[in-house]
Design an enzyme around this catalytic site. Structure first.
Site, PDB file in Angstrom:
ATOM      1  CD  GLU A 150       0.617   0.946   2.856  1.00  0.00           C
ATOM      2  OE1 GLU A 150       1.609   0.807   3.759  1.00  0.00           O
ATOM      3  OE2 GLU A 150       0.246   2.197   2.623  1.00  0.00           O
ATOM      4  N   GLY A 259       9.177  12.299   9.770  1.00  0.00           N
ATOM      5  CA  GLY A 259       9.097  11.361  10.777  1.00  0.00           C
ATOM      6  C   GLY A 259       7.908  10.204  10.374  1.00  0.00           C
ATOM      7  CB  CYS A 262       6.214   4.576   6.442  1.00  0.00           C
ATOM      8  SG  CYS A 262       4.473   3.664   6.942  1.00  0.00           S
TER       9      CYS A 262
HETATM   10  C1  UDX Z   1       4.301   7.754   3.545  1.00  0.00           C
HETATM   11  C2  UDX Z   1       4.360   7.654   2.425  1.00  0.00           C
HETATM   12  O1  UDX Z   1       3.917   9.002   1.838  1.00  0.00           O
HETATM   13  C3  UDX Z   1       3.314   6.845   1.895  1.00  0.00           C
HETATM   14  O2  UDX Z   1       3.213   6.599   0.797  1.00  0.00           O
HETATM   15  C4  UDX Z   1       3.606   5.414   2.845  1.00  0.00           C
HETATM   16  O3  UDX Z   1       2.484   4.378   2.386  1.00  0.00           O
HETATM   17  C5  UDX Z   1       3.780   5.713   4.205  1.00  0.00           C
HETATM   18  O4  UDX Z   1       4.685   6.550   4.423  1.00  0.00           O
HETATM   19  P1  UDX Z   1       3.110   9.109   5.688  1.00  0.00           P
HETATM   20  O5  UDX Z   1       4.252   8.766   6.582  1.00  0.00           O
HETATM   21  O6  UDX Z   1       1.944   8.779   6.205  1.00  0.00           O
HETATM   22  O7  UDX Z   1       3.269   8.345   4.386  1.00  0.00           O
HETATM   23  O8  UDX Z   1       3.297  10.770   5.600  1.00  0.00           O
HETATM   24  P2  UDX Z   1       3.862  11.461   4.414  1.00  0.00           P
HETATM   25  O9  UDX Z   1       3.106  12.645   4.093  1.00  0.00           O
HETATM   26  O10 UDX Z   1       4.761  10.747   3.516  1.00  0.00           O
HETATM   27  O11 UDX Z   1       4.892  12.387   5.253  1.00  0.00           O
HETATM   28  C6  UDX Z   1       6.002  11.556   5.989  1.00  0.00           C
HETATM   29  C7  UDX Z   1       7.086  12.619   6.747  1.00  0.00           C
HETATM   30  O12 UDX Z   1       7.761  13.494   5.624  1.00  0.00           O
HETATM   31  C8  UDX Z   1       6.389  13.532   7.641  1.00  0.00           C
HETATM   32  O13 UDX Z   1       7.186  13.928   8.820  1.00  0.00           O
HETATM   33  C9  UDX Z   1       6.173  15.074   6.815  1.00  0.00           C
HETATM   34  O14 UDX Z   1       6.081  16.150   7.585  1.00  0.00           O
HETATM   35  C10 UDX Z   1       7.446  14.899   6.127  1.00  0.00           C
HETATM   36  N1  UDX Z   1       7.307  15.842   4.815  1.00  0.00           N
HETATM   37  C11 UDX Z   1       6.703  15.058   3.861  1.00  0.00           C
HETATM   38  C12 UDX Z   1       8.216  16.823   4.777  1.00  0.00           C
HETATM   39  O15 UDX Z   1       9.112  17.103   5.575  1.00  0.00           O
HETATM   40  N2  UDX Z   1       8.252  17.641   3.695  1.00  0.00           N
HETATM   41  C13 UDX Z   1       7.684  17.364   2.532  1.00  0.00           C
HETATM   42  O16 UDX Z   1       7.527  17.717   1.480  1.00  0.00           O
HETATM   43  C14 UDX Z   1       6.827  16.050   2.454  1.00  0.00           C
END
Ligand code: UDX
Length: 438
Positions: A150, A259, A262
């Site tokens: 997923e 963070g 995942c």
């Molecule tokens: C992620 C993947 O996007 C998703 O495809 C996978 O299934 C699970 O892991 P998630 O961890 O829920 O999803 O959140 P995501 O929106 O990807 O953000 C992950 C981290 O990166 C967060 O801490 C967010 O603040 C940070 N982030 C994201 C940034 O610092 N900058 C960005 O431009 C995008």
């Protein structure tokens, strides 16, 4: 099709409700009796926008139900999705004990041909391991193991499941692929791309995707450090980069480091899998190191904003969750940031719209507040750590009056530097030049 989803965490619950919404008959299983009782009473144990509606709709239409009876769920299903946790072990590798337990249970209770689908993020080779476990119990019934990772993001999980960019299927026989296309029929007819490959490639697509996204975020976070030194503006640099169709604008938002449940786990597992196969994946190792360093740099940034000394200061933190629209605190950057502030003698006040209950498991001696304004009361600086929408249009006159000093540290580059300085704040952010041309 009769489906069972084993594990009702973020992935399992969204998968179960989503597959039911596609028209399948779904049983969601968990060992946690309280969680299943809550779900039976229509309570959703996690904060995920839209999940309650999707669950109740499908429960009411009789396509979704919840049980702790794993044997019954195995016997009733033609397709069994494994969506149990694969938490990181101390050495960074993925802990597969829950996956293995489920595989043994499936073998013990099989009553006919089964399609077993790994939905959880699992190390390369896990599909083969599951097959070995199940067939080791005997070959009376046929089993086919498929990888179907997923890609849902917390906070937009429903949309990501119902309207994915692609469906990835790792299988070793055509019949399994046809069954998967039947399960995902509404997406197949919507012309959503299906990537059909072997099991190992499918398992690697998941790690490679998350690992690359982590690289992209860490790259822009290091560019932000360079911007602060050369007088550039990271928002402009990201925009200029992102308009290149080969780069793309997403995941170029500089911040306090990534963070979540995942990225940290999957980048660590990617490095570990590679190492176990005799190759040091140096970029992944670097991403993990740099990301940790970026989080700690935020403590220095806050210290600098209050004059260099944190001892005796009160710091107000807006947002605790690892990102907005979730209550999830796993690997949130606010954990090392707040621990770092307290270690250097600061007191911390904090507010988060959803994550305070979960946050209490991670911190000691924090004053939790009910809103942004009470958080700012008497503080020497206000820090925006998670970009919840409610923080985007604060009444800054009230904020400035509540603060002991008009210091604002924006770790998510949400506010306009020129406007904040005009409002009388000593404003600092991440990678923004003093005089960027707007
Ligand atoms: C992620 C993947 O996007 C998703 O495809 C996978 O299934 C699970 O892991 P998630 O961890 O829920 O999803 O959140 P995501 O929106 O990807 O953000 C992950 C981290 O990166 C967060 O801490 C967010 O603040 C940070 N982030 C994201 C940034 O610092 N900058 C960005 O431009 C995008």
């Amino acid at each position: 099709m009769n489906i069972s989803v084993i594990g009702t965490g973020y992935v399992g619950l969204v998968t179960g409700a989503g597959l039911a919404d596609f028209g399948n008959d779904v049983i969601c299983v968990d060992v946690d009796v309280r969680k299943i009782e809550a779900l039976k009473n229509g309570e959703i144990p996690i904060y995920e926008p839209g999940l309650d509606t999707l669950v109740s709709k499908n429960v009411n239409e009789g396509r979704l139900r919840f049980t702790t009876d794993l044997p019954e769920a195995i016997r009733a299903a033609r397709a069994i999705f494994i969506a149990v946790g694969t938490p990181p072990k101390p050495d960074g590798s993925a802990d597969l004990r829950y996956v293995e337990e489920v595989a043994h249970s499936i073998a013990q209770h099989m009553n006919g041909p089964k399609l077993v689908i790994t939905k959880s993020t699992v190390p390369i080779g896990t599909g083969r391991l599951i097959e070995r476990i199940i067939t080791s119990h005997g070959k009376e019934h046929s089993v086919s193991v498929v990888s179907n990772p997923e890609f849902l993001r917390e906070g937009s999980a429903i949309e990501d499941f119902l309207e994915p960019d692609r469906v990835v299927i790792g299988a070793s026989d055509k019949q399994s692929v046809e069954l998967m296309k039947e399960i995902y029929a509404p997406l197949h007819s919507l012309e959503i791309p299906f990537v059909v490959t072997n099991v190992e490639s499918s398992e690697l697509i998941k790690y490679a995707s998350n690992g690359f996204l982590a690289v992209k975020i860490t790259f822009i976070n290091e560019i932000a450090v360079v911007c602060e030194r050369v007088g550039a503006d990271v928002q402009d640099v990201a925009r200029g980069m992102g308009l290149d169709s080969r780069i793309g604008p997403k995941f170029l938002q500089a911040g306090p480091g990534f963070g979540g449940s995942c990225f940290p786990k999957d980048t660590s597992a990617m490095a570990d899998i590679s190492r176990r196969h005799g190759y040091e994946f140096e970029i992944m190792e670097a991403v993990l190191r740099v990301n940790d360093a970026i989080k700690l740099r935020m403590v220095d940034k806050i210290a600098e904003a209050v004059g260099g000394e944190l001892r005796g200061k009160t710091i107000a933190i807006l947002g605790l969750a690892f990102k907005p629209e979730t209550d999830d605190m796993r690997d949130s950057p606010t954990i090392p940031i707040i621990n770092g502030l307290q270690a250097r003698g600061a007191s911390v006040r904090a507010y988060d719209p959803q994550a305070i209950e979960n946050a209490k498991m991670f911190f000691k001696d924090i004053t939790y507040c009910d809103d942004a304004y009470s958080t700012a009361e008497g503080a020497d600086a206000l820090v925006l750590a998670t970009e919840w929408n409610e923080f985007r249009a604060l009444n800054f006159d009230r904020i400035r009056k509540a603060l002991r000093a008009p210091v604002l540290v924006d770790l998510r580059n949400v506010y306009d530097p020129h406007r904040m300085r005009t409002l009388g704040f000593a404003y600092t952010s991440v990678g923004r030049a003093e005089d960027a041309q707007k």
